[in-house]
Write a protein that holds these residues in place. Structure first.
Motif, short mmCIF file in Angstrom:
data_model
loop_
_atom_site.label_atom_id
_atom_site.label_comp_id
_atom_site.label_asym_id
_atom_site.label_seq_id
_atom_site.Cartn_x
_atom_site.Cartn_y
_atom_site.Cartn_z
N ALA A 188 -2.32 -65.77 -13.79
CA ALA A 188 -1.33 -64.76 -13.44
C ALA A 188 -1.67 -63.41 -14.08
O ALA A 188 -2.15 -63.36 -15.22
CB ALA A 188 0.06 -65.20 -13.89
N ASP A 189 -1.42 -62.35 -13.35
CA ASP A 189 -1.65 -61.00 -13.86
C ASP A 189 -0.61 -60.69 -14.94
O ASP A 189 0.58 -60.61 -14.64
CB ASP A 189 -1.54 -59.99 -12.72
N PRO A 190 -1.02 -60.51 -16.19
CA PRO A 190 -0.03 -60.28 -17.24
C PRO A 190 0.78 -59.01 -17.05
O PRO A 190 1.92 -58.91 -17.53
CB PRO A 190 -0.88 -60.21 -18.52
N ALA A 191 0.23 -58.02 -16.35
CA ALA A 191 0.97 -56.76 -16.14
C ALA A 191 2.23 -56.96 -15.33
O ALA A 191 3.18 -56.19 -15.45
CB ALA A 191 0.06 -55.74 -15.46
N ALA A 192 2.24 -58.01 -14.51
CA ALA A 192 3.43 -58.26 -13.68
C ALA A 192 4.62 -58.68 -14.51
O ALA A 192 5.76 -58.58 -14.06
CB ALA A 192 3.11 -59.33 -12.64
N TYR A 193 4.38 -59.12 -15.74
CA TYR A 193 5.45 -59.66 -16.58
C TYR A 193 5.83 -58.68 -17.69
O TYR A 193 6.26 -59.08 -18.77
CB TYR A 193 5.01 -60.98 -17.20
N THR A 194 5.68 -57.40 -17.42
CA THR A 194 6.01 -56.38 -18.41
C THR A 194 7.09 -55.46 -17.87
O THR A 194 7.34 -55.41 -16.65
CB THR A 194 4.78 -55.52 -18.75
N ALA A 195 7.71 -54.72 -18.78
CA ALA A 195 8.72 -53.74 -18.36
C ALA A 195 8.12 -52.75 -17.37
O ALA A 195 8.74 -52.41 -16.35
CB ALA A 195 9.26 -53.01 -19.59
N GLU A 196 6.90 -52.29 -17.66
CA GLU A 196 6.26 -51.33 -16.78
C GLU A 196 5.95 -51.93 -15.42
O GLU A 196 6.11 -51.26 -14.38
CB GLU A 196 4.98 -50.80 -17.43
#
Length: 453
Positions: A188-196
């Motif tokens: 999974a793309d970790p960026a998808a699970y961030t506030a941003e």
């Protein structure tokens, strides 16, 4: 990016007025040894969590002043079993929501949770239904709910208190997502699970640095507590002082002029304070649609404004969301119309352009609060009309409204491109034509300077 994980009480202290927090009493519940599942060691885990954090449960609830305005506050203690929700957590959350309704207070949630508590099994998971019910009751009472997503905000806490709030703010770098870090797919793309990432996907209204959070919350509470106008708000004054266009094609050229004032300039001139809301809550944003709430002469006004681009489905869904929120809170709405038309590419069709436009038409039609519209540039077909208030639409001198763009009308009529200007005249799209046809109430004039003092 790393974030600082404040305790529940430190998080409260970081955003509330000093000394104003008053804790609500915790509801009493008799619990069997090791909880409802008799999970071996559960009582010992709770005892260690209390020793470590000083708290009896994973949430702290109370009332406090934020920028001088009273609010009900919920703050999660991640150090207590990962801020997880159990039955006693649900009791406290329910009591906080009830207090907010009984005392007509906005509710601010400072969320940091890993989800439902495994040691209580399905009884922990069903707390999400309790929370959802409280969110619905509070929404029906016309009270605003503001969520602040701290690190981490995952699982049911995100899917109820977080994503279910009216205004969703997040701290930079916070982990935000339904799936926690230990249960995601390995690739999974970790960026998808961030506030941003959630902001970019239209699920968060703003990512707010921690030092700015107290002022941002205070501004939101100030706007949402401001008086409301009983009738429609006045349209903005025109920002261009141009004569009425002599022909339909002149109207088109004035509206398409690259130097014409756009939505941002109109909003800045109209509001003394405005706070943005972003995203359609369905996976997308449209930078060509500006939405939010603001203050106009001390009164609250919601707005949805097109920026001169082809409006995408996400823009319509965002506008509809804000109009419905304003209706529920009793706040009048201002819409600014300026688009050559709805986006008509394949991606827009796949994203449900027709359904999104229909939803915006419905939101305007169903609004119980007054809606005021100003056409500030191009009014391209149904993609523009969806935001227009029936019976209360005004126009600027450098605008036009048309059933279809003159060039496209000429093409459909099998006329040469050279006949687009004469077709524009036939369509009667000038500002003065719109008034005479009854489509618009009037042409707004530029603001006149007041007398020198």
């Amino acid at each position: 990016m790393t974030t600082t994980r404040l305790s529940a009480r430190a998080a409260i202290a970081s955003v509330t007025d000093p000394g104003s927090f008053a804790e609500l009493p915790a509801p009493h519940r008799e619990c069997a040894p090791d909880g409802p599942l008799t999970w071996a060691g559960y009582d010992d885990s709770r005892a260690r969590a209390t020793t470590r954090t000083g708290e009896q449960e994973s949430v702290v609830t109370g009332t406090a002043l934020i920028g001088g305005r009273q609010a009900t506050v919920i703050s999660f203690e991640f150090g207590f079993l990962g801020g997880s929700l159990g039955e006693r957590t649900g009791d406290r959350l329910e009591a906080a929501y009830t207090h907010a309704r009984e005392h007509r207070l906005p509710l601010v949630s400072l969320i940091a949770t890993g989800g439902s508590r495994m040691q209580e099994g399905m009884l922990a998971l069903t707390q999400l239904q309790r929370v959802a019910r409280q969110c619905v009751l509070t929404r029906a009472a016309g009270l605003p709910q503001i969520a602040v997503l701290r690190d981490p905000t995952t699982g049911g806490g995100w899917a109820t208190l977080g994503a279910g709030a009216d205004v969703v703010l997040a701290l930079p770098g916070a982990q935000v997502g339904f799936a926690g870090s230990r249960v995601r797919p390995a690739d999974a793309d970790p960026a998808a699970y961030t506030a941003e990432g959630q902001y970019a996907a239209g699920h968060v209204d703003a990512v707010v640095p921690a030092p700015e959070l107290p002022a941002t919350l205070a501004d939101w509470l100030r706007v949402l507590a401001a008086p409301r106008s009983a009738g429609p708000v006045e349209p903005p004054a025109a920002l261009s002082d141009v004569p009425p266009p002599p022909t339909g094609w002149d109207a088109v050229r004035q509206a398409r002029h690259p130097g014409r004032p756009r939505a941002e300039a109109y909003l800045d001139a109209y509001f003394t304070l405005r706070l943005p809301l972003s995203g359609d809550r369905a996976g997308a944003t449209d930078p060509g649609m500006l939405c939010g709430f603001g203050l106009r002469e001390g009164r609250a006004v919601a707005y949805a404004a097109q920026c001169g681009t082809a409006t995408r489905p996400a823009g319509y869904r965002t506008a509809a969301r804000v109009i419905r929120l304003a209706d529920r809170l009793g706040v009048p709405v201002l819409t600014l119309v300026d688009t050559p038309g709805a986006a008509n590419d394949a991606a827009a069709e796949h994203s449900g352009a027709g359904a999104a436009i229909a939803d915006t038409f419905a939101a305007v039609a169903a609004a119980g609060v007054p809606v005021t519209t100003l056409l500030i540039g191009e009014g391209g077909s149904g993609g523009a009309l969806a935001l227009a208030a029936p019976g209360n639409t005004w126009v600027t001198p450098d605008s036009y409204f048309s059933v279809i763009a003159p060039e496209l009308a000429a093409a459909i009529l099998k006329r040469p491109a050279s006949e687009a200007p004469s077709t524009a005249d036939q369509l009667r799209i000038r500002p003065q034509d719109l008034v005479s046809l009854g489509v618009a109430r009037g042409v707004v004039a530029p603001a006149r300077p007041g007398p020198a003092g």
